[in-house]
Scaffold this active site. Structure first.
Site, short mmCIF file in Angstrom:
data_model
loop_
_atom_site.label_atom_id
_atom_site.label_comp_id
_atom_site.label_asym_id
_atom_site.label_seq_id
_atom_site.Cartn_x
_atom_site.Cartn_y
_atom_site.Cartn_z
N LEU A 285 -9.65 13.26 11.83
CA LEU A 285 -10.10 12.36 12.90
C LEU A 285 -8.94 11.47 13.38
O LEU A 285 -8.69 11.34 14.58
CB LEU A 285 -11.26 11.50 12.37
CG LEU A 285 -11.83 10.44 13.30
CD1 LEU A 285 -12.49 11.07 14.53
CD2 LEU A 285 -12.88 9.58 12.57
N GLY B 34 -2.22 7.11 17.49
CA GLY B 34 -2.67 6.07 18.42
C GLY B 34 -4.14 5.73 18.29
O GLY B 34 -4.68 4.98 19.13
N GLY C 176 -6.70 4.89 15.09
CA GLY C 176 -7.11 4.77 13.69
C GLY C 176 -8.48 4.12 13.62
O GLY C 176 -9.51 4.79 13.76
N ARG D 39 -19.48 6.92 3.35
CA ARG D 39 -19.08 5.53 3.07
C ARG D 39 -19.68 4.99 1.78
O ARG D 39 -18.94 4.42 0.96
CB ARG D 39 -19.40 4.63 4.26
CG ARG D 39 -18.31 4.71 5.29
CD ARG D 39 -18.57 3.82 6.49
NE ARG D 39 -17.46 4.01 7.42
CZ ARG D 39 -17.60 4.01 8.74
NH1 ARG D 39 -18.78 3.81 9.29
NH2 ARG D 39 -16.55 4.20 9.50
N GLU E 261 -11.71 5.57 5.98
CA GLU E 261 -13.13 5.68 6.38
C GLU E 261 -13.64 4.33 6.92
O GLU E 261 -14.78 3.94 6.68
CB GLU E 261 -13.99 6.22 5.23
CG GLU E 261 -13.62 7.67 4.93
CD GLU E 261 -14.55 8.38 3.98
OE1 GLU E 261 -15.76 8.14 4.04
OE2 GLU E 261 -14.04 9.21 3.20
C1 LIG Z 1 -5.03 7.41 1.62
C2 LIG Z 1 -5.56 7.66 2.99
C3 LIG Z 1 -6.27 8.82 3.26
C4 LIG Z 1 -6.75 9.07 4.55
N1 LIG Z 1 -7.42 10.23 4.82
C5 LIG Z 1 -7.87 10.49 6.07
C6 LIG Z 1 -8.52 11.73 6.37
O1 LIG Z 1 -8.72 12.58 5.50
N2 LIG Z 1 -8.92 11.96 7.65
C7 LIG Z 1 -8.72 11.06 8.65
O2 LIG Z 1 -9.10 11.33 9.78
N3 LIG Z 1 -8.09 9.86 8.40
C8 LIG Z 1 -7.67 9.57 7.14
N4 LIG Z 1 -7.02 8.38 6.87
C9 LIG Z 1 -6.76 7.45 7.95
C10 LIG Z 1 -7.68 6.23 7.93
O3 LIG Z 1 -8.99 6.57 8.26
C11 LIG Z 1 -7.06 5.18 8.87
O4 LIG Z 1 -5.88 4.72 8.25
C12 LIG Z 1 -8.00 4.02 9.14
O5 LIG Z 1 -9.06 4.41 9.98
C13 LIG Z 1 -7.28 2.82 9.77
O6 LIG Z 1 -6.52 3.24 10.86
P1 LIG Z 1 -4.98 2.80 10.98
O7 LIG Z 1 -4.33 3.09 9.67
O8 LIG Z 1 -4.42 3.42 12.19
O9 LIG Z 1 -5.00 1.24 11.12
P2 LIG Z 1 -5.21 0.40 12.46
O10 LIG Z 1 -6.37 0.90 13.24
O11 LIG Z 1 -3.91 0.28 13.15
O12 LIG Z 1 -5.62 -1.01 11.84
C14 LIG Z 1 -4.70 -1.74 11.02
C15 LIG Z 1 -5.43 -2.95 10.50
O13 LIG Z 1 -5.78 -3.79 11.58
C16 LIG Z 1 -6.99 -4.47 11.29
N5 LIG Z 1 -7.99 -4.16 12.32
C17 LIG Z 1 -8.13 -3.02 13.02
N6 LIG Z 1 -9.16 -3.10 13.87
C18 LIG Z 1 -9.71 -4.31 13.69
C19 LIG Z 1 -10.82 -4.99 14.27
N7 LIG Z 1 -11.61 -4.42 15.20
N8 LIG Z 1 -11.09 -6.25 13.84
C20 LIG Z 1 -10.31 -6.84 12.90
N9 LIG Z 1 -9.27 -6.24 12.31
C21 LIG Z 1 -8.96 -4.99 12.70
C22 LIG Z 1 -7.43 -3.98 9.90
O14 LIG Z 1 -6.94 -4.86 8.91
C23 LIG Z 1 -6.73 -2.65 9.77
O15 LIG Z 1 -6.54 -2.26 8.42
C24 LIG Z 1 -6.53 8.11 5.58
C25 LIG Z 1 -5.82 6.94 5.29
C26 LIG Z 1 -5.34 6.70 4.03
C27 LIG Z 1 -4.59 5.44 3.75
#
Ligand SMILES: Cc1cc2nc3c(=O)[nH]c(=O)nc-3n(C[C@H](O)[C@H](O)[C@H](O)COP(=O)(O)OP(=O)(O)OC[C@H]3O[C@@H](n4cnc5c(N)ncnc54)[C@H](O)[C@@H]3O)c2cc1C
Length: 373
Positions: A117, A121, A123, A233, A354
């Protein structure tokens, strides 16, 4: 079944799972190579019938498996969970042909699944995803773009991939595709992470997909993603509870044995009260996980809120408990190879993936205001 207690069959099953994890799974997990899928471990999960129980047995079963395995062998726990996360969309939304092709192999642990997923750009804001599915002929698309932080990539055998079929339509323009790893144009690279399981990035260079590869309906893929996360979750919370319990078990043993200032550490009230606090919070998180899982199995209306609450409380609690356990163990906990050094690395990522903790709060608040209307 009441959410606050397990029946004797479940309790006995959890004990059996912990024993199997110690005897059959941990020896295989110890042979893991960092950054690579441990195929013998996944195959053993299949032989033990645990992968079979991922599909159709319900959220409470999933949570009990994850909690019990995590308490003894986090590698086995995560390998199991990733098979479920990647293949649940096929189980829940796949055509008979898709299910027949992939689910038997997932159940026996010979095909590795992954859920793709997240993008560079997109997350937390998953609906902003931009992996493009451009029309290609009457019933096909070409996928172009990238995915990142995908567990089991690039070694999985197939990916549930979420791509944009309708530009500018946000969550309503996303389609879920089942993409076998050998499709032309699909490549990937491993990423070196603190988290001890294989993770990678995927690159899609005009990868061909057809109507036969769609999971569910075109433009309805975001529901596939959110439905999967509503099930998984609470189970991330169960994983966290299992790790917290492992840290607590180790702390009970260590503080009863370790002598300092003329007696065992446990005789110090500040130590004993910290242990009590760790147990209190772990039990509260466990109850919330069981309640969320039971609500899912009952088809309750408030599943998104309960799932978010369970994941949030349990993952934050586990971080607290593991950190306290490290403190009460002193230097030995930080030595490479110590259980707590391992848990300290494992416990961090579930607060991010997640849906980060902040996103869980967003979901809880949104649901509360919706209910209050
Ligand atoms: C070990 C690991 C395994 C993973 N496995 C998968 C997988 O199998 N499949 C998959 O699709 N993805 C996977 N992911 C990705 C994971 O789902 C994303 O890292 C997560 O959704 C957060 O996205 P981002 O890292 O881009 O952080 P960003 O979206 O850039 O956010 C960074 C931080 O900003 C803050 N933030 C963001 N939005 C808000 C808001 N609305 N309000 C307040 N604070 C906010 C939070 O503190 C957040 O942690 C994995 C990640 C890790 C670390």
């Amino acid at each position: 079944m009441p959410a606050f207690s397990l029946d004797p069959d479940h309790t006995a099953w959890c004990a059996e799972l912990r024993a199997l994890a110690g005897e059959r799974l941990r020896p295989l997990a110890e042979k893991s190579e960092p950054g690579h899928v441990n195929r013998p471990l996944v195959a053993e999960l299949g032989r033990l019938g645990l992968l079979d129980r991922l599909f159709g047995s319900g959220a409470l079963d999933l949570c009990l498996m994850r909690e019990s395995l995590a308490r003894t062998c986090t590698e086995a726990e995560t390998a199991l969970a990733l098979q479920g996360l990647g293949a649940h969309p096929v189980h829940a939304h796949g055509t008979p042909a898709q299910r027949d092709r992939w689910l038997p192999a997932v159940r026996e642990g010979t095909a590795i699944a992954a859920f793709a997923l997240t993008e560079p750009g997109a997350g937390s804001d998953a609906a902003a995803l931009s992996l493009t599915a451009a029309p290609d002929g009457p019933a096909g698309w070409r996928l172009t773009g990238g995915k990142c932080w995908i567990s089991n990539a690039p070694e999985a055998d197939f990916y549930t991939v979420f791509a944009r079929t309708t530009p500018g339509a946000g969550a309503r323009g996303v389609t879920a595709f089942l993409v076998p790893a050998d499709r032309p144009g699909l490549t990937g690279t491993a990423l070196d992470m603190l988290s001890p399981h294989p993770i990678g990035a995927l690159d899609f260079d005009a990868v061909p997909v057809t109507a036969d590869d769609v999971l569910g309906e075109p433009d309805r893929g975001f529901r596939v993603a959110m439905g999967t996360l509503n099930l998984f979750r609470p189970s991330v919370g169960a994983f966290a509870v299992g790790m917290a319990q492992a840290a607590l078990d180790a702390t009970l043993e260590h503080t009863a044995r370790r002598e300092a200032f003329g007696g065992p550490l446990r005789d110090r009230q500040t130590v004993a009260h910290q242990v009590a606090e760790m147990a209190l919070r772990t039990e509260a998180a466990r109850l919330m996980v069981y309640a969320a899982a039971t609500a899912y199995d009952d088809g309750a209306a408030d599943v998104p809120k309960r799932a978010a609450m369970a994941k949030l409380l349990a993952t934050e609690t586990a971080q607290y408990v593991v950190d306290r356990a490290v403190q009460l163990h002193g230097a030995r906990a930080l030595r490479r190879g110590h259980l707590l050094e391992h848990l300290y690395r494992e416990v961090r990522a579930p607060r991010v993936y997640e849906g980060a903790s902040e996103i869980q709060r967003e979901i809880i608040a949104k649901e509360l205001y919706r209910e209050a209307q």
